[in-house]
Design a protein around this motif. Sequence first.
Motif, mmCIF file in Angstrom:
data_model
loop_
_atom_site.group_PDB
_atom_site.id
_atom_site.type_symbol
_atom_site.label_atom_id
_atom_site.label_comp_id
_atom_site.label_asym_id
_atom_site.label_seq_id
_atom_site.Cartn_x
_atom_site.Cartn_y
_atom_site.Cartn_z
ATOM 1 N N LEU A 1 -0.615 10.065 4.330
ATOM 2 C CA LEU A 1 0.145 8.931 3.824
ATOM 3 C C LEU A 1 -0.081 8.621 2.462
ATOM 4 C CD1 LEU A 1 -0.786 6.420 6.874
ATOM 5 C CD2 LEU A 1 1.326 7.709 6.684
ATOM 6 N N ASP A 2 0.947 8.560 1.522
ATOM 7 C CA ASP A 2 0.841 7.978 0.379
ATOM 8 C C ASP A 2 1.253 6.495 0.187
ATOM 9 O OD1 ASP A 2 0.889 8.163 -2.554
ATOM 10 O OD2 ASP A 2 2.756 8.994 -2.648
ATOM 11 N N VAL A 3 0.330 5.661 -0.207
ATOM 12 C CA VAL A 3 0.458 4.334 -0.405
ATOM 13 C C VAL A 3 0.231 3.986 -1.763
ATOM 14 C CG1 VAL A 3 -0.876 2.392 0.111
ATOM 15 C CG2 VAL A 3 -1.021 4.162 1.807
ATOM 16 N N LEU A 4 1.414 3.152 -2.164
ATOM 17 C CA LEU A 4 1.528 2.624 -3.491
ATOM 18 C C LEU A 4 2.148 1.251 -3.177
ATOM 19 C CD1 LEU A 4 2.507 5.678 -5.544
ATOM 20 C CD2 LEU A 4 0.581 4.521 -5.955
ATOM 21 N N ASP A 5 2.101 0.342 -4.305
ATOM 22 C CA ASP A 5 2.471 -0.842 -4.370
ATOM 23 C C ASP A 5 2.334 -1.403 -2.976
ATOM 24 O OD1 ASP A 5 3.231 -0.520 -6.949
ATOM 25 O OD2 ASP A 5 5.230 0.280 -6.458
ATOM 26 N N GLY A 6 1.466 -1.385 -2.274
ATOM 27 C CA GLY A 6 1.302 -2.258 -0.990
ATOM 28 C C GLY A 6 2.274 -1.553 0.371
ATOM 29 N N ARG A 7 2.882 -0.532 0.018
ATOM 30 C CA ARG A 7 3.679 -0.093 0.998
ATOM 31 C C ARG A 7 3.363 1.590 1.175
ATOM 32 N NH1 ARG A 7 4.358 -4.233 2.285
ATOM 33 N NH2 ARG A 7 6.262 -5.845 2.580
ATOM 34 N N ILE A 8 3.741 1.931 2.150
ATOM 35 C CA ILE A 8 3.642 3.384 2.336
ATOM 36 C C ILE A 8 4.918 4.127 1.778
ATOM 37 C CG2 ILE A 8 3.784 5.538 4.205
ATOM 38 C CD1 ILE A 8 2.167 3.764 6.039
ATOM 39 N N GLN A 9 4.648 4.868 0.735
ATOM 40 C CA GLN A 9 6.046 5.480 0.231
ATOM 41 C C GLN A 9 6.438 7.007 0.584
ATOM 42 O OE1 GLN A 9 7.157 4.020 -2.580
ATOM 43 N NE2 GLN A 9 5.659 2.353 -2.709
ATOM 44 N N ALA A 10 5.260 7.558 1.086
ATOM 45 C CA ALA A 10 5.788 8.945 1.717
ATOM 46 C C ALA A 10 4.589 9.391 2.738
ATOM 47 C CB ALA A 10 5.672 10.053 0.561
ATOM 48 N N ILE A 11 5.219 10.145 3.823
ATOM 49 C CA ILE A 11 4.343 10.751 4.978
ATOM 50 C C ILE A 11 4.710 12.262 4.702
ATOM 51 C CG2 ILE A 11 4.049 10.800 7.356
ATOM 52 C CD1 ILE A 11 5.617 7.893 7.329
ATOM 53 N N ARG A 12 3.670 12.925 4.659
ATOM 54 C CA ARG A 12 3.812 14.500 4.562
ATOM 55 C C ARG A 12 3.053 15.068 5.768
ATOM 56 N NH1 ARG A 12 2.772 12.261 -0.806
ATOM 57 N NH2 ARG A 12 4.818 12.391 -2.177
ATOM 58 N N LEU A 13 3.687 15.969 6.422
ATOM 59 C CA LEU A 13 3.373 16.923 7.292
ATOM 60 C C LEU A 13 3.087 18.206 7.106
ATOM 61 C CD1 LEU A 13 5.468 15.449 10.143
ATOM 62 C CD2 LEU A 13 3.571 14.426 9.528
ATOM 63 N N VAL A 14 1.840 18.872 7.118
ATOM 64 C CA VAL A 14 1.772 20.284 7.002
ATOM 65 C C VAL A 14 1.765 20.875 8.216
ATOM 66 C CG1 VAL A 14 0.457 22.032 5.912
ATOM 67 C CG2 VAL A 14 0.711 19.794 4.861
ATOM 68 N N ALA A 30 11.319 0.770 0.974
ATOM 69 C CA ALA A 30 12.576 0.856 1.412
ATOM 70 C C ALA A 30 12.901 2.341 1.023
ATOM 71 C CB ALA A 30 13.488 -0.074 0.442
ATOM 72 N N ASP A 31 12.566 3.098 0.176
ATOM 73 C CA ASP A 31 12.992 4.586 0.317
ATOM 74 C C ASP A 31 11.748 5.536 0.665
ATOM 75 O OD1 ASP A 31 10.969 3.969 -1.554
ATOM 76 O OD2 ASP A 31 11.943 4.890 -3.488
ATOM 77 N N VAL A 32 11.110 5.257 1.448
ATOM 78 C CA VAL A 32 9.935 5.930 2.230
ATOM 79 C C VAL A 32 10.842 7.400 2.609
ATOM 80 C CG1 VAL A 32 10.299 5.079 4.399
ATOM 81 C CG2 VAL A 32 8.167 6.089 3.794
ATOM 82 N N SER A 33 9.882 8.263 2.564
ATOM 83 C CA SER A 33 10.558 9.767 2.878
ATOM 84 C C SER A 33 9.261 10.358 3.855
ATOM 85 C CB SER A 33 10.645 10.686 1.711
ATOM 86 O OG SER A 33 9.272 10.971 0.991
ATOM 87 N N LEU A 34 9.827 11.105 4.798
ATOM 88 C CA LEU A 34 9.027 11.952 5.623
ATOM 89 C C LEU A 34 9.488 13.434 5.192
ATOM 90 C CD1 LEU A 34 7.191 12.080 8.249
ATOM 91 C CD2 LEU A 34 9.334 11.953 9.730
ATOM 92 N N VAL A 35 8.379 14.154 5.058
ATOM 93 C CA VAL A 35 8.548 15.499 4.593
ATOM 94 C C VAL A 35 7.691 16.499 5.553
ATOM 95 C CG1 VAL A 35 8.585 17.261 2.808
ATOM 96 C CG2 VAL A 35 9.100 14.834 2.501
ATOM 97 N N GLY A 36 8.110 17.429 6.242
ATOM 98 C CA GLY A 36 7.355 18.409 6.785
ATOM 99 C C GLY A 36 7.643 19.634 6.270
ATOM 100 N N VAL A 79 13.126 6.502 9.278
ATOM 101 C CA VAL A 79 11.568 7.284 9.457
ATOM 102 C C VAL A 79 11.163 6.568 10.574
ATOM 103 C CG1 VAL A 79 9.459 7.401 8.465
ATOM 104 C CG2 VAL A 79 11.461 7.880 7.124
ATOM 105 N N ALA A 80 11.033 5.246 10.549
ATOM 106 C CA ALA A 80 10.511 4.359 11.753
ATOM 107 C C ALA A 80 11.046 4.715 13.106
ATOM 108 C CB ALA A 80 10.741 2.875 11.587
#
Length: 315
Positions: free
Chosen positions: A274-287, A205-211, A230-231
Amino acid sequence: MAGREGNGVGVRKVEEFEELRGLLFSIAYRILGSVGEAEDAVQETWLRFASSTTQPTSTKAYLSATVTRIAIDVLRSARVRREEYVGPWLPEPLLDDPYQDPARSVELADSVSMASLLLLERLSPLERAVFVLREVFGFGFDEVAQAVGRSESACRQLLVRARRHMRAGRPRFEAMREEREELAARFFDAFREGDVAGLQELFAADVSLVGDGGGKAPQLARAIMGAGNVARLLASVYPLLARVDVAFEPHEVNGEPGAIFRDRDGRVLHTLALDVLDGRIQAIRLVINPDKLGHLGPVADAWAVDREVRRARRG
């Protein structure tokens, strides 16, 4: 005779160093979060080893201590630069860790993830070095003390504080490798198809997308938060990227499911992890910062791609 003997010593030094190069880089990278700075630290370690006139009792201990001290010094100066960094700072992406140890595979894999490296940023340089040497690589406290120039008792206290910070920042359940890969496959399928609902059901629910563009490439003004936000953003992006011939190839990034994005000429545009924890994607990080991508190959002109994407959107 003396010349041949001296040459033999030089050859042995090269062989010993090359045998340990992967370990030295892996130590330096975890302390610094930078591929380029880690490679420089390893090179400086070699120069000091090559010029040394004494033979250490343990070459591994000597080289590990040397690269650690160099990395600590570099990190202290790097922290000032990171405080002035434009936008969010992320570690330089690492595709393959050159050091493998089956006995410590779990520690090594977790410690190189983007999430863990960002947690390590919260530690002081000494705490970070002690944690990496002891917790990740399993060095004895006598070796750790030698490397950081502190007593064993002080190193134990540093480790206690480091563990506390690390546990506080990442207390949740780690996903199994198979679960991460399955979730990543579903993510990339939904991403290609612009499937908002398909993406949203994979996110916490609190997923984050960071660039991380560092002011040198187009970047998000701030992190995007929330599964719906994010979706919707991701679902709208890939059709436009595809129209300007940007493609991506799934690839593990920092031990996590991820991908490398390339322009039509095959140059690296950015990485995604992709940071995956607890069966969900928690964070998406773009460099996206081009200064952090050069070790992956020729780098794309992100500004030019962005202009093409904007024209495609208007069209």
